[in-house]
Scaffold this motif. Structure first.
Motif, PDB file in Angstrom:
ATOM      1  N   ASP B  82       0.859  -1.189   0.000  1.00  0.00           N
ATOM      2  CA  ASP B  82       0.000   0.000   0.000  1.00  0.00           C
ATOM      3  C   ASP B  82       0.892   1.236   0.000  1.00  0.00           C
ATOM      4  O   ASP B  82       1.340   1.697   1.047  1.00  0.00           O
ATOM      5  CB  ASP B  82      -0.881  -0.026   1.251  1.00  0.00           C
ATOM      6  CG  ASP B  82      -1.869   1.150   1.286  1.00  0.00           C
ATOM      7  OD1 ASP B  82      -1.681   2.112   0.505  1.00  0.00           O
ATOM      8  OD2 ASP B  82      -2.810   1.089   2.092  1.00  0.00           O
ATOM      9  N   ARG B  84       0.336   4.446  -0.563  1.00  0.00           N
ATOM     10  CA  ARG B  84      -0.196   5.597   0.188  1.00  0.00           C
ATOM     11  C   ARG B  84       0.110   5.441   1.680  1.00  0.00           C
ATOM     12  O   ARG B  84       0.638   6.368   2.312  1.00  0.00           O
ATOM     13  CB  ARG B  84      -1.704   5.704  -0.034  1.00  0.00           C
ATOM     14  CG  ARG B  84      -2.378   6.737   0.864  1.00  0.00           C
ATOM     15  CD  ARG B  84      -3.832   6.965   0.487  1.00  0.00           C
ATOM     16  NE  ARG B  84      -3.972   7.749  -0.721  1.00  0.00           N
ATOM     17  CZ  ARG B  84      -4.422   7.295  -1.874  1.00  0.00           C
ATOM     18  NH1 ARG B  84      -4.759   6.010  -1.992  1.00  0.00           N
ATOM     19  NH2 ARG B  84      -4.526   8.091  -2.919  1.00  0.00           N
ATOM     20  N   ARG B  88       2.652   7.809   3.856  1.00  0.00           N
ATOM     21  CA  ARG B  88       2.123   8.501   5.025  1.00  0.00           C
ATOM     22  C   ARG B  88       2.947   8.167   6.273  1.00  0.00           C
ATOM     23  O   ARG B  88       3.245   9.041   7.084  1.00  0.00           O
ATOM     24  CB  ARG B  88       0.663   8.097   5.268  1.00  0.00           C
ATOM     25  CG  ARG B  88      -0.299   8.785   4.316  1.00  0.00           C
ATOM     26  CD  ARG B  88      -1.737   8.403   4.638  1.00  0.00           C
ATOM     27  NE  ARG B  88      -2.682   9.214   3.877  1.00  0.00           N
ATOM     28  CZ  ARG B  88      -4.006   9.161   4.028  1.00  0.00           C
ATOM     29  NH1 ARG B  88      -4.535   8.318   4.893  1.00  0.00           N
ATOM     30  NH2 ARG B  88      -4.778   9.932   3.306  1.00  0.00           N
ATOM     31  N   ASP B 183      -0.392  13.899   5.387  1.00  0.00           N
ATOM     32  CA  ASP B 183      -1.286  13.134   4.510  1.00  0.00           C
ATOM     33  C   ASP B 183      -1.627  13.919   3.243  1.00  0.00           C
ATOM     34  O   ASP B 183      -1.653  13.373   2.139  1.00  0.00           O
ATOM     35  CB  ASP B 183      -2.567  12.785   5.255  1.00  0.00           C
ATOM     36  CG  ASP B 183      -2.309  11.836   6.416  1.00  0.00           C
ATOM     37  OD1 ASP B 183      -1.165  11.337   6.517  1.00  0.00           O
ATOM     38  OD2 ASP B 183      -3.220  11.603   7.226  1.00  0.00           O
ATOM     39  N   VAL B 186       1.174  13.760   0.847  1.00  0.00           N
ATOM     40  CA  VAL B 186       1.216  12.449   0.193  1.00  0.00           C
ATOM     41  C   VAL B 186       0.173  12.381  -0.919  1.00  0.00           C
ATOM     42  O   VAL B 186       0.442  11.903  -2.024  1.00  0.00           O
ATOM     43  CB  VAL B 186       0.989  11.327   1.226  1.00  0.00           C
ATOM     44  CG1 VAL B 186       0.732   9.985   0.519  1.00  0.00           C
ATOM     45  CG2 VAL B 186       2.188  11.216   2.165  1.00  0.00           C
ATOM     46  N   GLU B 187      -1.011  12.910  -0.600  1.00  0.00           N
ATOM     47  CA  GLU B 187      -2.082  12.877  -1.593  1.00  0.00           C
ATOM     48  C   GLU B 187      -1.667  13.604  -2.866  1.00  0.00           C
ATOM     49  O   GLU B 187      -1.805  13.080  -3.983  1.00  0.00           O
ATOM     50  CB  GLU B 187      -3.338  13.517  -0.993  1.00  0.00           C
ATOM     51  CG  GLU B 187      -4.587  12.723  -1.259  1.00  0.00           C
ATOM     52  CD  GLU B 187      -4.414  11.274  -0.847  1.00  0.00           C
ATOM     53  OE1 GLU B 187      -4.726  10.394  -1.670  1.00  0.00           O
ATOM     54  OE2 GLU B 187      -3.913  11.023   0.286  1.00  0.00           O
ATOM     55  N   LEU B 190       0.971  11.637  -4.751  1.00  0.00           N
ATOM     56  CA  LEU B 190       0.461  10.463  -5.464  1.00  0.00           C
ATOM     57  C   LEU B 190      -0.219  10.865  -6.766  1.00  0.00           C
ATOM     58  O   LEU B 190      -0.052  10.204  -7.805  1.00  0.00           O
ATOM     59  CB  LEU B 190      -0.533   9.702  -4.574  1.00  0.00           C
ATOM     60  CG  LEU B 190       0.105   8.921  -3.418  1.00  0.00           C
ATOM     61  CD1 LEU B 190      -0.962   8.230  -2.589  1.00  0.00           C
ATOM     62  CD2 LEU B 190       1.107   7.900  -3.955  1.00  0.00           C
ATOM     63  N   LYS B 206      -4.234   2.276  -5.261  1.00  0.00           N
ATOM     64  CA  LYS B 206      -4.497   1.570  -4.001  1.00  0.00           C
ATOM     65  C   LYS B 206      -4.002   0.134  -4.081  1.00  0.00           C
ATOM     66  O   LYS B 206      -3.747  -0.494  -3.051  1.00  0.00           O
ATOM     67  CB  LYS B 206      -6.011   1.598  -3.719  1.00  0.00           C
ATOM     68  CG  LYS B 206      -6.435   1.123  -2.329  1.00  0.00           C
ATOM     69  CD  LYS B 206      -5.895   2.058  -1.250  1.00  0.00           C
ATOM     70  CE  LYS B 206      -6.366   1.655   0.131  1.00  0.00           C
ATOM     71  NZ  LYS B 206      -7.785   1.907   0.335  1.00  0.00           N
TER      72      LYS B 206
END
Lengths: 207, 207, 207, 207
Positions: B82, B84, B88, B183, B186-187, B190, B206
């Motif tokens: 994972d 993400r 994080r 977070d 990270v978003e 991504l 994901k």
DNA sequence: CAATAAGCGAGACGGTACGTCCCGTCTTGGG
DNA sequence: CCCAAGACGGGACGTACCGTCTCGCTTATTG
């Protein structure tokens, strides 16, 4: 604690001190800058410096601010409608500044000072970096209105998405700072900030 | 300039100096650290410090490096599949470190030292930051193989896309550093790194 | 306190140390002489010096003694029968030594050392000055037997009557030290020491 | 080399430094005297000492001179008419001073300083010894007028005839310094200086 | 319009730390 | 066991600056 009367202040001395400080940093570097040297160079008593500034760092910051006052006046990014081009312009300009040895040295001196003294830090970020960040944020806001940026994007973070990588690379000297690099960062940022599918299908980033 | 013979060096003194320096920074802060205080605390002659280190900064850097030698040994990010979650985890950990007053102060001291002395800078970035950056790059490489990251993404820049914003915000104290912020970064990252449409339609981020 | 075994002592090192000390005093002056410099110049470990001498002063004194060993061997004043001439000879010789810049500097160094360290003082006076004073006393004793000096004259004081004024003038630099001065002192001394009227009316000083 | 402005000098600090130096010599001896100890004792910065004196020796000499300023003011030997008694008085007084351990130590320190530094030497001899020698010379001049001393006697040498032996014996510690010794020296000197037969038959030394 | 009070240049002051020199001791390896 | 080499704990050196503190000297209101 005596609070001196600013109306009596000698503008001549103030200017002499600021430019002495600025010149000395250029000549010997910030680390070797001393209050005594500033006073001597400016033809000024040490007390006159201590009366108006709390530290040599404060003198230097004010010197930098004073000499760059005009430029930063009402700073605004150009808004050509082409977001990509506008952002490339900012980041490339910053890369250019960091690649100028004089400005590089001065920026590092300011950063070191800001690290050690929180008061100077807010002074510096507030008056030098602040306007640039704010102007960039404003440009992004305009782009968001134009649907080029996701409606829910946090623009404070967006700004850091642009400047953070450049700053990181400059501070840590991990890799060379080039225009190409600036462009790559812009590209990544645009993708990160792009409206999500369906949010606005009639408007493209390039729009 | 006579270069001393390292074979005759006293390991006992070296250790005493390093931990004295480390402790003193914790107690009084890096700015007030003095070579004399280190020597006194370590029960050592000043000359023994000057014989082996060029400056108090170098002592402090070595102290930090020495005391964190084991931890950083073979640093590798967890790879849960994972992406993400894994990213994080890194950014939140870094945010936590910066929010610890002790570590915050120490990091700022190291950064200030690195700003002033390029040699120390590469020492620091090479031995402390380097491993983390490399581990993150490795995790991204793995993700790229899994099709979660665009095939043509420059991973060096990608890493800066993650760490740059956090570093920027920490250095300049522009806004608080929170897990939520981590977070968000990270978003954005991504999205910026996501494979372009059609590049790989069978694999989602994901995973 | 370890007492090293003298039979194992390196004569080569001893000589090297003594002449290094001597040369260094000639070059940089006694005040700037250091044990480390002697050791370096002699190609000798510092410990070798500290093993055999208690101080740099002791090394220097031994150096002087060693290099002037032969001359002072069995020192005896010439006894031409002409007391006046013989004494003039001694005093003039001393005046000459004091007027030689090298010897002057060395004598002052020795005197300064003797002032600060009673042990070195007795070493110096015993082995350098002593023989001269004793020889002069012997010459006066001979003169007393010949009736040229009062029978009850204290010869220890008599010797000081000759050397004291010269020494005084040299130490305090009150007036130039010349042969004429030496002769004047001798003249005064001879009068002071002359037999009282009637003690010996058949013998004149010039006798 | 910037020469400080003496009008701004702090008299309080000057006094504190001088008496600190004087007291420290009395307590720990001149050899162990350090500039740092003087500064600490005087409650003064080291720079304040280095600003006004070139060396610890200079401080000490000025301390001695300053504290003995009044006493030596207009020094004059008593002139009782009895030359023998007057001279015995001077020499016995000097012998007494040399036999006082405190004064002995201080005199040796001054002598050592004078040996190493000609400038201090003339300062010392000029301001401490000078007056005594001059007063004695004056007494002898008076005696010469009274016919107690040979008309052609060189009084500068005459003075050395008196002080030289005492100084010699004190410096070299060859024999104890007693009143008896002082008297003996006076006796010799009087004989040496006595008018030659027939020069003045109506005047005896005893006056 | 003097009086007076502030800022000013100058720089001495009490201090702290610097980086260097040398002390006298200790340790290592070689002969 | 002595020796050369030189690192060590320690103490003092003389210097550089710190930030504070007088000094006289302008200068600019203000009673």
């Amino acid at each position: 604690m005596k609070t001196p009367n600013p109306t009596r202040r000698s503008e001549r001395s103030r200017q002499a001190i600021l430019s002495a400080a600025f010149d000395l940093v250029a000549e010997i570097g910030y680390a070797k800058l001393t209050v005594e040297a500033i006073a001597a160079r400016a033809g000024v008593g040490k007390q006159t410096i201590y009366r108006w500034w709390p530290s040599k760092g404060a003198v230097f910051v004010e010197a930098v601010l004073d000499l760059s006052r005009d430029e930063r006046g009402e700073l605004a990014l150009p808004d050509t409608g082409d977001l990509r081009a506008d952002l490339r312009g900012v980041l490339r300009a910053i890369v250019d500044e960091y690649n100028d040895p004089k400005l590089d040295a001065m920026s590092r001196a300011l950063s070191a000072e800001a690290l050690a003294d929180p008061a100077l830090n807010s002074e510096i970020t507030g008056r030098i970096l602040g306007p640039i960040l704010e102007a960039t944020r404003e440009r992004l806001r305009s782009a968001r209105r134009a649907g080029q940026v996701a409606a829910d994007a946090d623009l404070s973070v967006a700004v850091e998405l642009l400047f953070g990588p450049v700053y990181h690379r400059w501070m840590l000297r991990t890799n060379p700072l080039t225009h190409e690099y600036a462009d790559t960062v812009v590209e990544f940022a645009l993708r990160a900030l792009a409206p999500t599918q369906g949010e606005s299908d009639s408007v493209s980033v390039k729009g």
